[in-house]
Design an enzyme around this catalytic site. Structure first.
Site, PDB file in Angstrom:
ATOM      1  N   ASP A 121       0.856  -1.192   0.000  1.00 45.11           N
ATOM      2  CA  ASP A 121       0.000   0.000   0.000  1.00 45.11           C
ATOM      3  C   ASP A 121       0.891   1.240   0.000  1.00 45.11           C
ATOM      4  OD1 ASP A 121      -2.013   1.827   0.379  1.00 45.11           O
ATOM      5  OD2 ASP A 121      -2.292   1.370   2.519  1.00 45.11           O
ATOM      6  N   ASN A 153      -0.679   4.529  -0.013  1.00 42.17           N
ATOM      7  CA  ASN A 153      -1.403   5.722   0.448  1.00 42.17           C
ATOM      8  C   ASN A 153      -2.142   5.536   1.777  1.00 42.17           C
ATOM      9  OD1 ASN A 153      -3.477   4.107  -0.291  1.00 42.17           O
ATOM     10  ND2 ASN A 153      -4.295   5.425  -1.899  1.00 42.17           N
ATOM     11  N   ASP A 204      -4.449   3.487   2.758  1.00 45.39           N
ATOM     12  CA  ASP A 204      -5.866   3.099   2.841  1.00 45.39           C
ATOM     13  C   ASP A 204      -6.051   1.615   3.185  1.00 45.39           C
ATOM     14  OD1 ASP A 204      -5.230   1.810   0.500  1.00 45.39           O
ATOM     15  OD2 ASP A 204      -6.729   2.816  -0.758  1.00 45.39           O
ATOM     16  N   ASP A 264      -1.575  -1.013  -3.953  1.00 44.33           N
ATOM     17  CA  ASP A 264      -1.874  -0.220  -5.153  1.00 44.33           C
ATOM     18  C   ASP A 264      -0.661  -0.219  -6.086  1.00 44.33           C
ATOM     19  OD1 ASP A 264      -0.125   1.667  -3.937  1.00 44.33           O
ATOM     20  OD2 ASP A 264      -1.818   2.394  -2.741  1.00 44.33           O
ATOM     21  N   ASP A 273      -3.435  -9.263 -16.495  1.00 41.62           N
ATOM     22  CA  ASP A 273      -4.545 -10.207 -16.595  1.00 41.62           C
ATOM     23  C   ASP A 273      -5.544  -9.696 -17.623  1.00 41.62           C
ATOM     24  OD1 ASP A 273      -6.101 -12.457 -15.302  1.00 41.62           O
ATOM     25  OD2 ASP A 273      -4.744 -11.961 -13.653  1.00 41.62           O
ATOM     26  N   ASP A 278      -7.637 -15.208 -18.099  1.00 44.29           N
ATOM     27  CA  ASP A 278      -8.492 -15.786 -17.058  1.00 44.29           C
ATOM     28  C   ASP A 278      -9.544 -16.710 -17.692  1.00 44.29           C
ATOM     29  OD1 ASP A 278      -9.263 -15.557 -14.149  1.00 44.29           O
ATOM     30  OD2 ASP A 278     -11.167 -14.935 -15.038  1.00 44.29           O
ATOM     31  N   GLU A 338      -5.028 -19.634 -18.383  1.00 41.90           N
ATOM     32  CA  GLU A 338      -5.528 -20.314 -17.196  1.00 41.90           C
ATOM     33  C   GLU A 338      -6.646 -21.229 -17.698  1.00 41.90           C
ATOM     34  OE1 GLU A 338      -7.944 -19.848 -13.082  1.00 41.90           O
ATOM     35  OE2 GLU A 338      -8.612 -18.990 -14.951  1.00 41.90           O
ATOM     36  N   HIS A 360      -3.388 -17.207  -6.165  1.00 37.33           N
ATOM     37  CA  HIS A 360      -4.359 -16.534  -5.297  1.00 37.33           C
ATOM     38  C   HIS A 360      -5.672 -17.311  -5.165  1.00 37.33           C
ATOM     39  CE1 HIS A 360      -5.509 -15.630  -9.341  1.00 37.33           C
ATOM     40  NE2 HIS A 360      -6.661 -15.138  -8.918  1.00 37.33           N
ATOM     41  N   ASP A 361      -5.809 -18.426  -5.887  1.00 39.55           N
ATOM     42  CA  ASP A 361      -7.033 -19.228  -5.822  1.00 39.55           C
ATOM     43  C   ASP A 361      -6.859 -20.523  -5.049  1.00 39.55           C
ATOM     44  OD1 ASP A 361      -8.468 -17.489  -7.478  1.00 39.55           O
ATOM     45  OD2 ASP A 361      -7.758 -18.481  -9.292  1.00 39.55           O
TER      46      ASP A 361
HETATM   47  C1  NOJ Z   1      -9.867 -17.336 -12.064  1.00 36.16           C
HETATM   48  C2  NOJ Z   1      -9.279 -16.285 -11.183  1.00 36.16           C
HETATM   49  O1  NOJ Z   1      -7.945 -16.613 -10.915  1.00 36.16           O
HETATM   50  C3  NOJ Z   1     -10.146 -16.225  -9.955  1.00 36.16           C
HETATM   51  O2  NOJ Z   1      -9.571 -15.466  -8.928  1.00 36.16           O
HETATM   52  C4  NOJ Z   1     -11.496 -15.713 -10.336  1.00 36.16           C
HETATM   53  O3  NOJ Z   1     -12.338 -15.761  -9.216  1.00 36.16           O
HETATM   54  C5  NOJ Z   1     -12.107 -16.555 -11.453  1.00 36.16           C
HETATM   55  N1  NOJ Z   1     -11.170 -16.889 -12.478  1.00 36.16           N
HETATM   56  C6  NOJ Z   1     -13.232 -15.821 -12.102  1.00 36.16           C
HETATM   57  O4  NOJ Z   1     -12.741 -14.740 -12.838  1.00 36.16           O
END
Ligand code: NOJ
Length: 557
Positions: free
Chosen positions: A28, A30, A32, A36, A105, A214, A288, A349-350
């Site tokens: 971050d 700023n 918040d 960013d 992305d 994505d 992906e 991140h998933d």
């Molecule tokens: C894959 C992304 O990595 C994920 O974070 C997202 O929720 C889904 N696609 C839908 O866009």
């Protein structure tokens, strides 16, 4: 480093090290409490020192942020929470000055329901051109009260939501494979295709080096009005954060997914490849696309389509020699058929962080380091999810802090992905140097000695190991991309006891991975370059390798 240093490495994407920045949780600038783009700029020195080739930035586009920015309401604008278009331009420029490429992305399967197009569709009549950009259908039943089919959203609950028409009555339904705020786009519609080409060119013109696509396998849907035999199980099979489903069950469900991996997607990527190739420099793309059987993934990386596809095997693989060897062989064979480079990914991140997935605590951390050294020595591209280089685990969060739509749509039955998205710890200040405000997700106190500053000091730290492995990976002659493109020939397995993997790459590189609970004595002659744990002993012409340890050896002959 100057921009020209980027051009010097040709075919860079064939053995790239790409670092995923999840901008909301990186830095971050700023106060918040959310990361960013200016924050990313301020940490480019760190990323350069780490030794990566490129940064993949998760979405920073205008978005109501119902799904961490993967609900895009304007793909050609920056969300004010992340900064401005000028900040994005500055980031691309500054990254290049640091010798780092930028991959952004692109989210082509859906738009946020706040996108101008969806708002126009809501105001327009059934059958109108405005509705044709999405998947709007009449419902079944006497009054259209039953959704057009029984598909479930991958985030849980139905994949259809009903709109209120201009006359104030419930009307048509629209498809959303993810959250109800993410309306699936209709890729049969020419305007949709043109709009995405516009977006690709918009960011390419700004200098980005490529795109992470994505849900790349999802754009084309077949038999949209047909029910599925088990929609609930199917949506769980498609989520990487869901464990507790057998591999057999997952694979049998994934064999035929009516909305994924349809033939028509390949035309789109041929078109996109033409656009990428029309730009100077080496712009790349990575899909992906979680498809089954995984051999079908090679179709996305044929020479006139995309450059890389994420290999999901290592996001679910156990630390076990048999599983790992067969995953490596399978991957190398599959991509070599089309001459594409393989990719190796431990977390994102998933999915749960790799240290958590492999057991958590000291054992999880140990296995995760060993797994990292294994993939860093493989041919092809590697991906590092921010914080992986610090050995971080998922954070345990109170339910009140959770923000992932998965948590809400499954009514808390699945906790969702927030645990892997907690902001990074940079130093020992009260908010870990991430922010001067309150972090959007609480950072665990137990990360106090795991922060970047603490790990810079210790040569035994996970951060130091990553720096060293990336350095050797980019300079050792054996770890460079094969000229003949046939990656399946680029490593040779050597005989090894049960539970141990040994391979050799030429010239003179040997990897030993001991996945067992016991130390293993192995006849190898050479010098130790790097190890994932301390305690390797050289005894004459052999090495004693401790449990759950990978080491790199400079071979004598
Ligand atoms: C894959 C992304 O990595 C994920 O974070 C997202 O929720 C889904 N696609 C839908 O866009």
């Amino acid at each position: 480093m100057k921009e020209s240093s980027l051009a010097a490495k040709t075919l860079w994407w064939r053995n790239s090290a790409i670092y995923q920045v999840y901008p909301r949780s990186f830095q971050d600038s700023n106060g918040d409490g959310e990361g960013d783009l200016r924050g990313v700029i301020s940490r480019l020195g760190y990323l350069q020192e780490l030794g990566i080739d490129a940064i993949w930035l998760s979405p920073f586009y205008r978005s109501p942020n119902k799904d961490g920015g993967y609900d895009v309401s304007d793909p050609r604008d920056v969300d004010p929470r992340f900064g401005s278009k000028q900040d994005a331009e500055a980031l691309i420029h500054e990254a290049h000055n640091h010798g780092l490429r930028i991959i952004v992305d692109i989210v082509p399967n859906h738009f946020s329901t706040e996108h101008r197009w969806f708002q126009e569709a809501l105001k327009s009549a059934p059958g109108s051109p405005e509705r044709d950009r999405f998947h709007f259908y009449d419902g079944r039943g006497a009054t259209g009260e039953i959704p057009p089919n029984n598909w479930n959203s991958i985030f849980g609950g139905p994949a259809w939501s009903r709109v209120i028409e201009k006359d104030g009555r419930p009307g048509q339904w629209y498809l959303h494979l993810f959250d109800s705020t993410q309306a699936d786009l209709n890729w049969e519609n020419v305007e949709v295709r043109e709009d995405f080409e516009h977006t690709l060119r918009f960011w390419l013109d700004k200098g980005v080096d490529g795109f992470r696509i994505d849900v790349a396998h999802g754009l084309v849907k077949d038999e949209i009005l047909k029910d599925h035999r088990d929609p609930e199980a199917l949506s769980r099979a498609l989520r990487l954060d869901v464990s507790g489903m057998s591999r057999y069950e997952r694979e049998s469900l994934m064999t035929d997914v009516p909305f994924f991996d349809r033939e028509g997607v390949h035309d789109i990527y041929r078109q996109w490849r033409g656009i990428l190739d029309s730009y100077d420099g080496e712009r790349m793309s990575v899909a992906e696309a979680f498809v089954y059987p995984s051999a079908r993934g090679s179709r996305y990386v044929r020479s006139d389509e995309l450059h890389q596809i994420f290999n999901f095997d290592f996001l679910i693989a156990e630390w076990d020699a048999v599983t790992l060897k067969s995953a490596i062989d399978k991957t190398l064979n599959e991509v070599s058929v089309v001459g594409a480079p393989p990719t190796w990914v431990l977390c994102n991140h998933d999915s749960p962080r790799v240290a958590t997935r492999l057991g958590g605590g000291a054992i999880g951390a140990r296995k995760a380091r060993a797994m990292a050294l294994l993939i860093h020595a493989l041919p092809g591209g590697i991906y590092i999810y921010q914080g992986e280089e610090l050995g971080l685990e998922d954070a345990t969060l109170p339910d009140e802090a959770r923000q992932d739509p998965v948590f809400f749509r499954t009514k808390g039955a699945d906790k969702g992905r927030d645990g892997a998205r907690v902001p990074l710890p940079w130093n020992s200040s009260p908010s870990f140097g991430f922010t001067t405000g309150k972090p959007w997700l609480p950072i665990p106190e137990k990360w106090r000695n795991r922060d970047v500053e603490s790990q810079k000091i210790g040569s035994e730290s996970t951060l130091s190991m990553y720096k060293e492995s990336l350095k050797i990976r980019s300079s050792h002659p054996a770890l460079q991309p094969a000229d003949n493109k046939d990656v399946s020939q680029s490593l040779k397995w050597l005989n090894a006891p049960e539970g141990v993997l040994i391979f050799r790459r030429e010239p003179a590189f040997i990897l030993i991975a001991n996945t067992t609970d016991a130390s293993q004595r192995l006849e190898i002659s050479g010098d130790l370059m790097l190890a994932s744990s301390a305690g390797i002993e050289r005894l004459g012409e052999s090495f004693l390798v401790p449990p759950h340890t990978t080491c790199w050896i400079s071979a004598r002959q």
